[in-house]
Design a protein around this motif. Structure first.
Motif, PDB file in Angstrom:
ATOM      1  N   ALA A  62       5.045  12.880  12.712  1.00  0.00           N
ATOM      2  CA  ALA A  62       5.077  12.323  14.127  1.00  0.00           C
ATOM      3  C   ALA A  62       5.172  13.096  15.426  1.00  0.00           C
ATOM      4  O   ALA A  62       4.461  12.842  16.389  1.00  0.00           O
ATOM      5  CB  ALA A  62       6.478  11.347  14.168  1.00  0.00           C
ATOM      6  N   ARG A  63       5.716  14.362  15.045  1.00  0.00           N
ATOM      7  CA  ARG A  63       5.669  15.351  16.034  1.00  0.00           C
ATOM      8  C   ARG A  63       4.229  15.973  16.580  1.00  0.00           C
ATOM      9  O   ARG A  63       3.685  16.315  17.476  1.00  0.00           O
ATOM     10  CB  ARG A  63       6.512  16.543  16.120  1.00  0.00           C
ATOM     11  CG  ARG A  63       7.999  16.241  16.169  1.00  0.00           C
ATOM     12  CD  ARG A  63       9.043  17.332  15.955  1.00  0.00           C
ATOM     13  NE  ARG A  63       8.710  18.206  14.812  1.00  0.00           N
ATOM     14  CZ  ARG A  63       9.495  17.778  13.671  1.00  0.00           C
ATOM     15  NH1 ARG A  63      10.193  16.679  13.466  1.00  0.00           N
ATOM     16  NH2 ARG A  63       9.445  18.738  12.748  1.00  0.00           N
ATOM     17  N   LYS A  64       3.742  16.086  15.357  1.00  0.00           N
ATOM     18  CA  LYS A  64       2.246  16.767  15.457  1.00  0.00           C
ATOM     19  C   LYS A  64       1.160  15.727  15.644  1.00  0.00           C
ATOM     20  O   LYS A  64       0.191  16.065  16.446  1.00  0.00           O
ATOM     21  CB  LYS A  64       1.774  17.264  13.907  1.00  0.00           C
ATOM     22  CG  LYS A  64       0.531  17.796  13.541  1.00  0.00           C
ATOM     23  CD  LYS A  64       0.165  18.200  12.409  1.00  0.00           C
ATOM     24  CE  LYS A  64      -1.045  18.646  12.088  1.00  0.00           C
ATOM     25  NZ  LYS A  64      -2.155  17.989  11.458  1.00  0.00           N
ATOM     26  N   GLY A  65       1.179  14.482  15.389  1.00  0.00           N
ATOM     27  CA  GLY A  65       0.417  13.336  15.700  1.00  0.00           C
ATOM     28  C   GLY A  65      -0.125  12.764  14.206  1.00  0.00           C
ATOM     29  O   GLY A  65      -0.622  13.736  13.598  1.00  0.00           O
ATOM     30  N   PHE A  66       0.221  11.633  14.126  1.00  0.00           N
ATOM     31  CA  PHE A  66      -0.401  10.932  12.916  1.00  0.00           C
ATOM     32  C   PHE A  66      -1.781  11.094  12.854  1.00  0.00           C
ATOM     33  O   PHE A  66      -2.607  10.990  14.045  1.00  0.00           O
ATOM     34  CB  PHE A  66      -0.095   9.573  12.556  1.00  0.00           C
ATOM     35  CG  PHE A  66       1.675   9.498  12.518  1.00  0.00           C
ATOM     36  CD1 PHE A  66       2.155   9.902  11.377  1.00  0.00           C
ATOM     37  CD2 PHE A  66       2.247   8.853  13.656  1.00  0.00           C
ATOM     38  CE1 PHE A  66       3.548   9.998  11.154  1.00  0.00           C
ATOM     39  CE2 PHE A  66       3.627   8.740  13.372  1.00  0.00           C
ATOM     40  CZ  PHE A  66       4.186   9.306  12.023  1.00  0.00           C
ATOM     41  N   PRO A  67      -2.461  11.092  11.687  1.00  0.00           N
ATOM     42  CA  PRO A  67      -4.088  11.156  11.692  1.00  0.00           C
ATOM     43  C   PRO A  67      -4.431   9.775  11.872  1.00  0.00           C
ATOM     44  O   PRO A  67      -3.825   8.750  11.853  1.00  0.00           O
ATOM     45  CB  PRO A  67      -4.314  11.241  10.214  1.00  0.00           C
ATOM     46  CG  PRO A  67      -3.036  11.144   9.352  1.00  0.00           C
ATOM     47  CD  PRO A  67      -1.871  11.302  10.292  1.00  0.00           C
ATOM     48  N   PRO A  68      -5.769   9.628  12.360  1.00  0.00           N
ATOM     49  CA  PRO A  68      -6.295   8.306  12.584  1.00  0.00           C
ATOM     50  C   PRO A  68      -6.402   7.398  11.580  1.00  0.00           C
ATOM     51  O   PRO A  68      -6.441   8.055  10.457  1.00  0.00           O
ATOM     52  CB  PRO A  68      -7.675   8.636  13.455  1.00  0.00           C
ATOM     53  CG  PRO A  68      -8.075  10.091  12.751  1.00  0.00           C
ATOM     54  CD  PRO A  68      -6.649  10.669  12.574  1.00  0.00           C
ATOM     55  N   GLY A  69      -6.697   6.436  11.661  1.00  0.00           N
ATOM     56  CA  GLY A  69      -7.028   5.318  10.903  1.00  0.00           C
ATOM     57  C   GLY A  69      -5.816   4.790   9.884  1.00  0.00           C
ATOM     58  O   GLY A  69      -4.749   4.992  10.384  1.00  0.00           O
ATOM     59  N   GLN A  70      -5.883   4.078   8.754  1.00  0.00           N
ATOM     60  CA  GLN A  70      -5.016   3.443   7.966  1.00  0.00           C
ATOM     61  C   GLN A  70      -3.926   4.598   7.458  1.00  0.00           C
ATOM     62  O   GLN A  70      -2.894   4.052   7.529  1.00  0.00           O
ATOM     63  CB  GLN A  70      -5.887   3.089   6.717  1.00  0.00           C
ATOM     64  CG  GLN A  70      -4.687   2.292   5.832  1.00  0.00           C
ATOM     65  CD  GLN A  70      -5.136   1.864   4.485  1.00  0.00           C
ATOM     66  OE1 GLN A  70      -6.098   2.292   3.882  1.00  0.00           O
ATOM     67  NE2 GLN A  70      -4.506   0.627   3.799  1.00  0.00           N
ATOM     68  N   LEU A  71      -4.385   5.702   7.011  1.00  0.00           N
ATOM     69  CA  LEU A  71      -3.416   6.890   6.610  1.00  0.00           C
ATOM     70  C   LEU A  71      -2.170   7.012   7.858  1.00  0.00           C
ATOM     71  O   LEU A  71      -1.175   6.852   7.489  1.00  0.00           O
ATOM     72  CB  LEU A  71      -4.030   8.098   6.422  1.00  0.00           C
ATOM     73  CG  LEU A  71      -2.964   8.998   5.812  1.00  0.00           C
ATOM     74  CD1 LEU A  71      -2.187   8.708   4.704  1.00  0.00           C
ATOM     75  CD2 LEU A  71      -3.782  10.417   5.587  1.00  0.00           C
ATOM     76  N   GLY A  72      -2.758   7.017   9.015  1.00  0.00           N
ATOM     77  CA  GLY A  72      -1.641   7.399   9.893  1.00  0.00           C
ATOM     78  C   GLY A  72      -0.940   5.985  10.485  1.00  0.00           C
ATOM     79  O   GLY A  72       0.431   6.241  10.623  1.00  0.00           O
ATOM     80  N   THR A 126       0.914  -1.123  -0.005  1.00  0.00           N
ATOM     81  CA  THR A 126      -0.035  -0.023   0.049  1.00  0.00           C
ATOM     82  C   THR A 126       1.051   1.345  -0.001  1.00  0.00           C
ATOM     83  O   THR A 126       0.597   2.417  -0.576  1.00  0.00           O
ATOM     84  CB  THR A 126      -1.090   0.194   1.242  1.00  0.00           C
ATOM     85  OG1 THR A 126      -1.708  -1.000   1.264  1.00  0.00           O
ATOM     86  CG2 THR A 126      -1.788   1.259   1.203  1.00  0.00           C
ATOM     87  N   LEU A 127       1.895   1.322   0.804  1.00  0.00           N
ATOM     88  CA  LEU A 127       2.762   2.349   0.624  1.00  0.00           C
ATOM     89  C   LEU A 127       3.052   3.033  -0.718  1.00  0.00           C
ATOM     90  O   LEU A 127       3.493   3.861  -1.057  1.00  0.00           O
ATOM     91  CB  LEU A 127       4.225   2.151   1.513  1.00  0.00           C
ATOM     92  CG  LEU A 127       3.973   2.015   3.031  1.00  0.00           C
ATOM     93  CD1 LEU A 127       5.371   1.533   3.626  1.00  0.00           C
ATOM     94  CD2 LEU A 127       3.578   3.232   3.617  1.00  0.00           C
ATOM     95  N   VAL A 128       3.488   1.798  -1.883  1.00  0.00           N
ATOM     96  CA  VAL A 128       4.061   2.292  -2.915  1.00  0.00           C
ATOM     97  C   VAL A 128       2.853   2.141  -4.062  1.00  0.00           C
ATOM     98  O   VAL A 128       3.094   2.541  -5.172  1.00  0.00           O
ATOM     99  CB  VAL A 128       5.098   1.327  -3.603  1.00  0.00           C
ATOM    100  CG1 VAL A 128       6.371   1.167  -2.555  1.00  0.00           C
ATOM    101  CG2 VAL A 128       4.387  -0.178  -3.487  1.00  0.00           C
ATOM    102  N   THR A 129       1.666   2.069  -3.451  1.00  0.00           N
ATOM    103  CA  THR A 129       0.440   2.348  -4.705  1.00  0.00           C
ATOM    104  C   THR A 129      -0.767   3.515  -3.985  1.00  0.00           C
ATOM    105  O   THR A 129      -1.315   4.131  -4.947  1.00  0.00           O
ATOM    106  CB  THR A 129      -0.501   0.873  -4.560  1.00  0.00           C
ATOM    107  OG1 THR A 129      -0.711   0.658  -3.300  1.00  0.00           O
ATOM    108  CG2 THR A 129       0.336  -0.074  -5.341  1.00  0.00           C
ATOM    109  N   LEU A 130      -0.753   3.801  -2.759  1.00  0.00           N
ATOM    110  CA  LEU A 130      -1.521   4.833  -2.240  1.00  0.00           C
ATOM    111  C   LEU A 130      -0.648   6.293  -2.269  1.00  0.00           C
ATOM    112  O   LEU A 130       0.097   6.302  -1.828  1.00  0.00           O
ATOM    113  CB  LEU A 130      -1.869   4.448  -0.852  1.00  0.00           C
ATOM    114  CG  LEU A 130      -3.058   5.444  -0.245  1.00  0.00           C
ATOM    115  CD1 LEU A 130      -4.371   5.621  -0.875  1.00  0.00           C
ATOM    116  CD2 LEU A 130      -3.414   4.923   1.252  1.00  0.00           C
ATOM    117  N   ALA A 131      -1.509   7.284  -2.591  1.00  0.00           N
ATOM    118  CA  ALA A 131      -1.230   8.772  -2.734  1.00  0.00           C
ATOM    119  C   ALA A 131      -1.764   9.376  -1.573  1.00  0.00           C
ATOM    120  O   ALA A 131      -2.479   9.202  -1.064  1.00  0.00           O
ATOM    121  CB  ALA A 131      -1.382   9.522  -4.243  1.00  0.00           C
ATOM    122  N   MET A 132      -0.748  10.309  -1.201  1.00  0.00           N
ATOM    123  CA  MET A 132      -1.271  11.196   0.144  1.00  0.00           C
ATOM    124  C   MET A 132      -2.399  12.015  -0.472  1.00  0.00           C
ATOM    125  O   MET A 132      -2.604  12.621  -1.538  1.00  0.00           O
ATOM    126  CB  MET A 132       0.107  12.414   0.389  1.00  0.00           C
ATOM    127  CG  MET A 132      -0.350  13.111   1.427  1.00  0.00           C
ATOM    128  SD  MET A 132      -0.200  12.098   3.022  1.00  0.00           S
ATOM    129  CE  MET A 132      -0.719  13.226   4.182  1.00  0.00           C
TER     130      MET A 132
END
Length: 75
Positions: free
Chosen positions: A36-46, A8-14
């Motif tokens: 990482a400092r701000k806080g990753f978003p919830p869910g799969q994206l994070g 998924t890292l190499v197929t999903l775009a931000m």
């Protein structure tokens, strides 16, 4: 982490922000560290952003190269 997360890292775009449209695997390490400092978003994206940070921080991004579909086949 699940094994399919690497693919998924190499197929999903931000989906938004400064790097909208760039593959998660290709995001700059400084941007991932900022998240990482701000806080990753919830869910799969994070989860994916945290995984991308781990790979970048430990110099393991090259492990994703065989999974990329945008590579040209060898001659």
């Amino acid at each position: 982490m699940k094994p399919e997360d690497l693919k998924t890292l190499v197929t999903l775009a931000m989906p938004y922000g400064k790097y909208k449209g760039r593959l998660i695997a290709d995001l700059p390490g400084a941007y991932l560290a900022w998240y990482a400092r701000k806080g990753f978003p919830p869910g799969q994206l994070g989860v994916l952003l945290a995984l991308a940070l781990e790979l970048d921080h430990n110099g393991l991004k090259g492990l994703l190269d065989p999974l990329r579909t945008d590579r040209k086949p060898p001659r």
